[in-house]
Design a protein around this motif. Structure first.
Motif, PDB file in Angstrom:
ATOM      1  N   PHE A  25      51.407  12.094   5.698  1.00 13.92           N
ATOM      2  CA  PHE A  25      51.342  11.541   4.336  1.00 13.92           C
ATOM      3  C   PHE A  25      50.283  12.249   3.505  1.00 13.92           C
ATOM      4  O   PHE A  25      50.449  12.451   2.311  1.00 13.92           O
ATOM      5  N   LEU A  26      49.194  12.651   4.182  1.00 16.23           N
ATOM      6  CA  LEU A  26      48.113  13.297   3.442  1.00 16.23           C
ATOM      7  C   LEU A  26      48.363  14.774   3.209  1.00 16.23           C
ATOM      8  O   LEU A  26      47.871  15.331   2.226  1.00 16.23           O
TER       9      LEU A  26
ATOM     10  N   MET B 140      56.771  13.024   2.760  1.00 21.29           N
ATOM     11  CA  MET B 140      55.794  11.929   2.670  1.00 21.29           C
ATOM     12  C   MET B 140      56.441  10.601   2.991  1.00 21.29           C
ATOM     13  O   MET B 140      55.854   9.744   3.666  1.00 21.29           O
TER      14      MET B 140
ATOM     15  N   VAL C 210      54.577  16.738  -4.866  1.00 23.96           N
ATOM     16  CA  VAL C 210      53.720  15.661  -5.368  1.00 23.96           C
ATOM     17  C   VAL C 210      52.539  16.214  -6.177  1.00 23.96           C
ATOM     18  O   VAL C 210      51.979  15.523  -7.017  1.00 23.96           O
TER      19      VAL C 210
ATOM     20  N   LEU D 157      53.285  16.014  -9.856  1.00 21.09           N
ATOM     21  CA  LEU D 157      53.529  14.696 -10.484  1.00 21.09           C
ATOM     22  C   LEU D 157      52.199  13.971 -10.696  1.00 21.09           C
ATOM     23  O   LEU D 157      51.910  12.982 -10.043  1.00 21.09           O
ATOM     24  N   THR D 158      51.378  14.511 -11.580  1.00 17.81           N
ATOM     25  CA  THR D 158      50.059  13.879 -11.793  1.00 17.81           C
ATOM     26  C   THR D 158      49.899  13.403 -13.234  1.00 17.81           C
ATOM     27  O   THR D 158      48.812  13.392 -13.791  1.00 17.81           O
ATOM     28  N   LYS D 159      51.023  13.007 -13.825  1.00 14.01           N
ATOM     29  CA  LYS D 159      50.946  12.551 -15.229  1.00 14.01           C
ATOM     30  C   LYS D 159      50.191  11.234 -15.357  1.00 14.01           C
ATOM     31  O   LYS D 159      49.557  10.976 -16.365  1.00 14.01           O
ATOM     32  N   MET D 160      50.269  10.351 -14.368  1.00 10.96           N
ATOM     33  CA  MET D 160      49.673   9.018 -14.498  1.00 10.96           C
ATOM     34  C   MET D 160      48.193   9.057 -14.144  1.00 10.96           C
ATOM     35  O   MET D 160      47.762   8.657 -13.075  1.00 10.96           O
ATOM     36  N   LYS D 161      47.421   9.591 -15.070  1.00  6.12           N
ATOM     37  CA  LYS D 161      45.969   9.607 -14.867  1.00  6.12           C
ATOM     38  C   LYS D 161      45.301   9.227 -16.185  1.00  6.12           C
ATOM     39  O   LYS D 161      45.980   8.842 -17.147  1.00  6.12           O
ATOM     40  N   PHE D 162      43.975   9.353 -16.164  1.00  6.26           N
ATOM     41  CA  PHE D 162      43.249   8.948 -17.369  1.00  6.26           C
ATOM     42  C   PHE D 162      43.870   9.574 -18.581  1.00  6.26           C
ATOM     43  O   PHE D 162      43.526   9.581 -19.625  1.00  6.26           O
TER      44      PHE D 162
ATOM     45  N   ARG E 136      35.849   8.712 -14.929  1.00  7.74           N
ATOM     46  CA  ARG E 136      37.293   8.702 -15.111  1.00  7.74           C
ATOM     47  C   ARG E 136      38.002   9.708 -14.196  1.00  7.74           C
ATOM     48  O   ARG E 136      39.196   9.570 -13.951  1.00  7.74           O
ATOM     49  N   GLY E 137      37.259  10.722 -13.662  1.00  2.00           N
ATOM     50  CA  GLY E 137      37.862  11.704 -12.771  1.00  2.00           C
ATOM     51  C   GLY E 137      38.454  11.086 -11.516  1.00  2.00           C
ATOM     52  O   GLY E 137      39.328  11.681 -10.873  1.00  2.00           O
TER      53      GLY E 137
ATOM     54  N   GLN F 209      40.467   8.727 -11.305  1.00  2.28           N
ATOM     55  CA  GLN F 209      41.899   8.464 -11.469  1.00  2.28           C
ATOM     56  C   GLN F 209      42.582   9.788 -11.806  1.00  2.28           C
ATOM     57  O   GLN F 209      42.823  10.113 -12.959  1.00  2.28           O
ATOM     58  N   SER F 210      42.894  10.581 -10.743  1.00  5.64           N
ATOM     59  CA  SER F 210      43.379  11.938 -10.978  1.00  5.64           C
ATOM     60  C   SER F 210      44.878  11.997 -11.190  1.00  5.64           C
ATOM     61  O   SER F 210      45.394  12.981 -11.666  1.00  5.64           O
ATOM     62  N   GLY F 211      45.593  10.933 -10.801  1.00  6.99           N
ATOM     63  CA  GLY F 211      47.052  10.991 -10.877  1.00  6.99           C
ATOM     64  C   GLY F 211      47.656  11.548  -9.603  1.00  6.99           C
ATOM     65  O   GLY F 211      48.874  11.462  -9.412  1.00  6.99           O
ATOM     66  N   ASN F 212      46.824  12.115  -8.719  1.00  8.98           N
ATOM     67  CA  ASN F 212      47.319  12.683  -7.461  1.00  8.98           C
ATOM     68  C   ASN F 212      47.312  11.600  -6.380  1.00  8.98           C
ATOM     69  O   ASN F 212      46.254  11.119  -5.966  1.00  8.98           O
ATOM     70  N   VAL F 213      48.529  11.220  -5.905  1.00 11.99           N
ATOM     71  CA  VAL F 213      48.654  10.069  -5.002  1.00 11.99           C
ATOM     72  C   VAL F 213      47.873  10.307  -3.718  1.00 11.99           C
ATOM     73  O   VAL F 213      47.212   9.408  -3.200  1.00 11.99           O
ATOM     74  N   GLN F 214      47.908  11.540  -3.253  1.00  2.00           N
ATOM     75  CA  GLN F 214      47.299  11.791  -1.943  1.00  2.00           C
ATOM     76  C   GLN F 214      45.783  11.669  -1.968  1.00  2.00           C
ATOM     77  O   GLN F 214      45.172  11.250  -0.985  1.00  2.00           O
TER      78      GLN F 214
END
Lengths: 109, 669
Positions: free
Chosen positions: A29-30, A38, A101, A104-109, B636-637, B639-644
């Motif tokens: 998963f990591l 994953m 993955v 797919l990092t759109k959901m961030k600050f 705020r860093g 919350q990167s958006g990277n799930v892993q």
């Protein structure tokens, strides 16, 4: 075949493979970047936990079925969860033509 | 008397306000007007009946012929603690019955008149016509509630309500900046005065432990009989012990009465709190007639009259409250009369004339003493209130008809209208004769009583007020001649030529003209006196003939100066240029207020407060926001958006927690 005659099941024989499976799942998963991979790792972790339920049920309180039922529920819910995850992955693929993955990092600050 | 009818007098206007206010926009203009007028008509009839029963049925007269106070109902409204209970009720006595008649009559006339006034030459209705009627009903309700108040707190509540409805009606044309600022000015100035009123109420009720008029005003004075047969022992003891304490050179009672009078000064536009009334003429003319001439502005006089026994006790104990009333009234009367001589706008002339006439009533109350014709001044004041309401409403409605016909407030746009508007001309002339005090019009009788009362008190007051009466006659006839004579009016003939207005506007003029002519013959001494005993004075012919001569002289002077176009007024003006400029600019009272508020109050009080607000209070709040902002940027860093990466954090957290738990168990157990 003294070894075979004296062979007795004990809980560690199940718990150690289960732990190995779980660690594989965490590692996968990591490290895997492919979301399908994953998801498979996730299933591996779930199965390891299911196995633990069954083993503890069998060795700690053999007359009862609680652990078995938990396992059944977990399997059913894992199936549903997989369906949802696959749907999300398909949609993600439609948007970005990729299921990495890292992208797919759109959901961030 | 049953409580239903008096209650309806109050409830009906309130219901009309709610009905027209809520549903007015769903009905046509015409029907809103008809319903509003009809509602007020019914209220007027009920008020007439109530007053008739009170004065003439004989049920409210004591064994010795004294008119009694009568409480129709008096409900607990707000019970706080102890004897601090605020009541709402309906008090019938000579002055409240009189005011019921005055208010409903004028209000009905104004309702009727507005049907014609509130539309233009082509019959198109004003925007917000229904709202106008709703506000008129609200005002009528508030004013009726004020005059029938059984206690000073109820009076204060309705006092504020009339202020609010006056504000709404002055600002009726709310798209006009001048109307908006006039309404704000009226509201703020009267509110400032009401601050004094409220403190006065608190001081008075603190020392007497009652709000109730019956207990307050019936406290007897040495040598004067107990008023209205009410047990007054409580109030009397309280006054003699509590209110006698001295504070800053006056007894507590004097202070309370002066502060309460300050509220009256604001409402009744006494100098120096008069500045709002001339500006209030920005409202529609029927409103000026109803609120700013006949009813609301006399509330101050009514207040002093209501508490008159207290003022009298104060005077007997050596307090200065009544003398202050006299001096303020006398100065205001003279000042307003002088200013009225120079104004261009006909409504402003009438406004200053109103200020001057109300000051007459104040002086009349101020000079009223038991030893002078048994408080003739009180009766004269109420008499003048009654007649003035009639003829001043008549003059204002006449002015409204002129403004409606000509389309301007300025008399220079009018000149020589007597042949074009005969009904308006005659009725306006009747109003002028009444206010000038020419026999047999109503103003003659009431003014004669006031001057008699002044004469009995001091010769200075008499001479001073006679001079003001002469000025009154002069400026009213100046106005009359400048509107209806002077020179021929150059107008476009045809549809837009000034002419008499429709019957809804002329009928109230005719009715009020008839009333203003004959109101003087009402046997007022039998009806309204300070203690309910009938007062048979009759006319003092010596004083009457002197004041008649003064008035005729003044009218003669006005005739010489203004009947035909001539250079005499110009030459007079150049003879006293400074006086004329000062009077024309209302003795710079507005500028004085502007100077005090802008230069002194804004600079020395408002600016430091604004600085404190902007820098200390706002600064604290801004600091909180800035700290939160900085902190959240810093973290705020995560919350990167990277799930892993989240899983890493989760895993490490789980390991730390799990390891920690195990370690704790091994170490401590």
């Amino acid at each position: 075949m003294d070894f075979l005659n004296n062979f007795q099941l004990n809980s560690l024989m199940f718990l150690i493979p289960s732990l190995f499976m779980f660690c594989c799942g965490v590692y996968g998963f990591l490290t895997r970047r492919n979301m399908i991979a994953m998801l498979i790792s996730l299933e591996l972790m779930l199965n390891a936990v299911d196995m633990n339920f069954v083993v503890f049920n069998r060795f700690l309180c053999p007359g009862q079925m609680d652990g078995m039922f938990f396992t059944l529920f977990a399997i059913a819910i894992a199936a549903a969860e997989t369906a949802v995850a696959i749907a999300i992955i398909i949609n993600a693929y439609r948007i970005s033509k990729d299921i990495d993955v890292k992208d797919l990092t759109k959901m961030k600050f | 008397m049953e409580a239903t009818l008096p209650l309806l007098i109050l409830v009906l206007p309130l219901l009309m306000f709610l009905f027209l206010g809520l549903f007015g926009k769903f009905m046509s203009h015409k029907w809103a007007g008809i319903i509003g007028t009809a509602g007020m008509g019914v209220t007027m009839l009920m008020a007439y009946y109530t007053a008739y029963v009170y004065f003439f049925s004989g049920d409210f007269v004591g064994e010795d012929g004294t008119r009694l106070q009568y409480i129709v109902f008096n409900q607990d409204w707000l019970a706080l603690w102890g004897n601090l209970t605020i009541k709402l009720g309906f008090l019938l006595d000579p002055i409240s019955a009189l005011m019921l008649v005055v208010i409903t009559t004028i209000s009905f006339m104004v309702h009727l008149y507005s049907n014609g006034y509130m539309r233009d030459h082509h019959g198109v209705w004003e925007t917000g016509f229904q709202r106008f009627y709703a506000f008129l009903s609200l005002f009528s309700f508030s004013m009726l509630g004020l005059v029938v108040a059984t206690n000073i707190f109820q009076m204060y509540i309705f006092w504020e309500l009339v202020g609010a409805s006056s504000y709404l009606l002055i600002g009726f044309y709310y798209t006009k900046p001048s109307a908006v600022s006039a309404s704000k000015k009226a509201f703020i100035v009267t509110r400032f005065a009401d601050l004094g009123f409220l403190i006065g109420i608190l001081v008075l009720s603190f020392t007497t432990e009652t709000f109730d008029f019956m207990s307050l005003t019936s406290a007897p004075v040495a040598g004067v009989e107990n008023m209205y047969h009410v047990d007054a022992s409580t109030a009397r003891t309280m006054l003699e012990t509590g209110a006698g304490q001295m504070f800053l050179g006056g007894s507590l009672m004097t202070w309370a009465l002066v502060l309460i009078f300050m509220g009256g000064m604001g409402k009744s536009a006494m100098m120096p709190l008069h500045i709002w009334l001339p500006d209030a003429m920005e409202g529609p003319t029927p409103v000026s007639a109803l609120i700013h001439a006949a009813t609301m502005v006399v509330a101050g006089v009514y207040l002093v009259a209501r508490l008159f026994p207290l003022f009298m006790i104060n005077d007997a104990m050596g307090g200065a409250a009544l003398d202050i009333v006299t001096v303020v009234g006398a100065l205001t009367a003279f000042y307003a009369a002088v200013v009225a001589c120079t104004q261009l706008d006909i409504k402003r002339v009438l406004a200053f004339s109103t200020i001057s006439q109300i000051a007459f009533m104040m002086v009349s109350l101020g000079v009223s003493r038991p030893e002078v014709h048994d408080n003739l001044g009180y009766m004269a004041s109420m008499f003048h209130l009654f007649t003035h309401a009639m003829f001043k409403a008549l003059l204002f409605l006449g002015a409204g008809a002129l403004i409606h016909a000509v389309g301007s407030n300025d008399y220079t746009a009018m000149h020589g209208l007597r042949k074009r508007m005969p009904i308006t001309h005659i009725t306006f002339l009747v109003g002028c004769l009444a206010i000038a005090g020419i026999i047999p019009f109503s103003g003659f009788f009431s003014k004669d009583e006031i001057l008699t009362a002044c004469f009995g008190n001091s010769i200075i007051a008499y001479v001073w007020m006679s001079m003001v009466a002469g000025l009154t006659a002069f400026y009213m006839f100046r106005l009359y001649y400048l509107i209806f004579w002077w020179k021929e009016h150059k107008v476009h003939e045809g549809h837009h030529a000034p002419k008499d207005q429709p019957w809804t506007m002329t009928l109230p003029l005719i009715i009020l003209a008839v009333v203003a002519t004959f109101a003087g013959f009402v046997p007022f001494g039998d009806l309204v006196t300070w203690n309910g005993h009938p007062h048979h004075g009759g006319i003092n012919w010596m004083i009457a003939s002197i004041s008649l001569c003064v008035a005729l002289l003044a009218i003669g002077l006005a005739t010489i100066m203004y009947r035909k176009e001539n250079p005499l007024p110009e030459r007079m003006r150049h003879l006293f240029p400074n006086l004329w400029t000062w009077a024309r600019n209302r003795f710079y009272f507005d500028e004085l207020y502007m100077f005090i508020t802008h230069k002194i109050i804004f600079n020395s009080i408002c600016k430091p407060i604004a600085w404190f607000d902007r820098h200390i209070i706002d600064g604290t709040m801004d600091a909180f926001a800035a700290i939160t902002n900085k902190a959240s940027y810093a973290i705020r860093g995560l919350q990167s958006g990277n799930v892993q990466s989240y899983v890493w954090v989760y895993l490490i957290g789980a390991i730390v927690l799990g390891g920690g738990t195990v370690a704790v168990i091994f170490l401590f157990f």
